[in-house]
Design a protein around this motif. Sequence first.
Motif, mmCIF file in Angstrom:
data_model
loop_
_atom_site.group_PDB
_atom_site.id
_atom_site.type_symbol
_atom_site.label_atom_id
_atom_site.label_comp_id
_atom_site.label_asym_id
_atom_site.label_seq_id
_atom_site.Cartn_x
_atom_site.Cartn_y
_atom_site.Cartn_z
ATOM 1 N N PHE A 99 80.496 76.341 58.769
ATOM 2 C CA PHE A 99 81.532 76.302 59.800
ATOM 3 C C PHE A 99 80.951 76.703 61.151
ATOM 4 O O PHE A 99 79.840 77.205 61.237
ATOM 5 C CB PHE A 99 82.694 77.230 59.420
ATOM 6 N N CYS A 100 81.737 76.516 62.203
ATOM 7 C CA CYS A 100 81.276 76.867 63.546
ATOM 8 C C CYS A 100 81.716 78.266 63.942
ATOM 9 O O CYS A 100 81.162 78.847 64.868
ATOM 10 C CB CYS A 100 81.799 75.856 64.562
ATOM 11 N N CYS A 149 80.928 71.096 61.773
ATOM 12 C CA CYS A 149 81.934 71.913 61.090
ATOM 13 C C CYS A 149 82.941 70.982 60.403
ATOM 14 O O CYS A 149 83.445 70.049 61.024
ATOM 15 C CB CYS A 149 82.635 72.797 62.120
ATOM 16 N N THR A 167 77.678 73.595 63.857
ATOM 17 C CA THR A 167 77.827 74.811 63.058
ATOM 18 C C THR A 167 77.065 75.974 63.682
ATOM 19 O O THR A 167 76.128 75.792 64.451
ATOM 20 C CB THR A 167 77.327 74.601 61.623
#
Length: 60
Positions: free
Chosen positions: A17-18, A3, A10
Amino acid sequence: MACPICDRPTDKAFRPFCSKRCADVDLGKWLTGSYAIPAGRDDAEDGETDPADEDDGKLH
Protein backbone atom coordinates in the motif's frame (compact mmCIF):
# COMPACT_ATOMS: atom_id res chain seq x y z
CA MET A 1 4.04 -1.26 -8.11
CA ALA A 2 0.81 0.67 -7.50
CA CYS A 3 -1.30 0.70 -4.35
CA PRO A 4 -4.27 -1.68 -4.86
CA ILE A 5 -6.61 0.82 -3.17
CA CYS A 6 -5.76 4.18 -4.77
CA ASP A 7 -3.20 3.35 -7.53
CA ARG A 8 -0.52 5.68 -6.09
CA PRO A 9 3.09 4.46 -5.88
CA THR A 10 3.67 2.21 -2.87
CA ASP A 11 5.63 3.20 0.21
CA LYS A 12 8.23 0.72 1.46
CA ALA A 13 6.88 1.04 5.02
CA PHE A 14 3.34 0.04 3.99
CA ARG A 15 3.95 -2.20 0.99
CA PRO A 16 1.89 -3.15 -1.00
CA PHE A 17 0.00 0.00 0.00
CA CYS A 18 0.98 3.66 -0.22
CA SER A 19 -0.06 4.61 3.32
CA LYS A 20 -1.47 3.35 6.60
CA ARG A 21 -4.85 4.72 5.52
CA CYS A 22 -4.98 2.49 2.43
CA ALA A 23 -3.78 -0.50 4.48
CA ASP A 24 -6.61 0.17 6.94
CA VAL A 25 -9.16 0.52 4.12
CA ASP A 26 -8.05 -2.89 2.79
CA LEU A 27 -8.28 -4.47 6.26
CA GLY A 28 -11.78 -3.02 6.66
CA LYS A 29 -12.83 -4.64 3.38
CA TRP A 30 -11.66 -8.05 4.64
CA LEU A 31 -13.35 -7.61 8.02
CA THR A 32 -16.70 -6.57 6.53
CA GLY A 33 -16.73 -9.39 3.99
CA SER A 34 -16.25 -7.19 0.91
CA TYR A 35 -13.43 -9.52 -0.05
CA ALA A 36 -13.97 -13.25 -0.04
CA ILE A 37 -11.89 -16.26 -0.94
CA PRO A 38 -13.95 -18.73 -2.97
CA ALA A 39 -14.47 -22.04 -1.22
CA GLY A 40 -13.34 -25.25 -2.83
CA ARG A 41 -15.80 -27.75 -4.16
CA ASP A 42 -17.52 -29.64 -1.36
CA ASP A 43 -17.21 -33.44 -1.54
CA ALA A 44 -20.94 -33.80 -0.87
CA GLU A 45 -21.67 -31.98 -4.13
CA ASP A 46 -20.40 -34.89 -6.21
CA GLY A 47 -22.60 -37.46 -4.46
CA GLU A 48 -19.85 -38.98 -2.36
CA THR A 49 -20.35 -39.30 1.36
CA ASP A 50 -17.86 -39.68 4.14
CA PRO A 51 -18.48 -42.93 6.07
CA ALA A 52 -17.73 -41.05 9.31
CA ASP A 53 -20.69 -38.75 8.61
CA GLU A 54 -23.21 -41.56 8.16
CA ASP A 55 -25.63 -42.34 10.99
CA ASP A 56 -25.30 -45.99 11.96
CA GLY A 57 -28.42 -45.93 14.14
CA LYS A 58 -26.51 -46.18 17.41
CA LEU A 59 -26.92 -43.67 20.16
CA HIS A 60 -23.75 -41.77 20.92
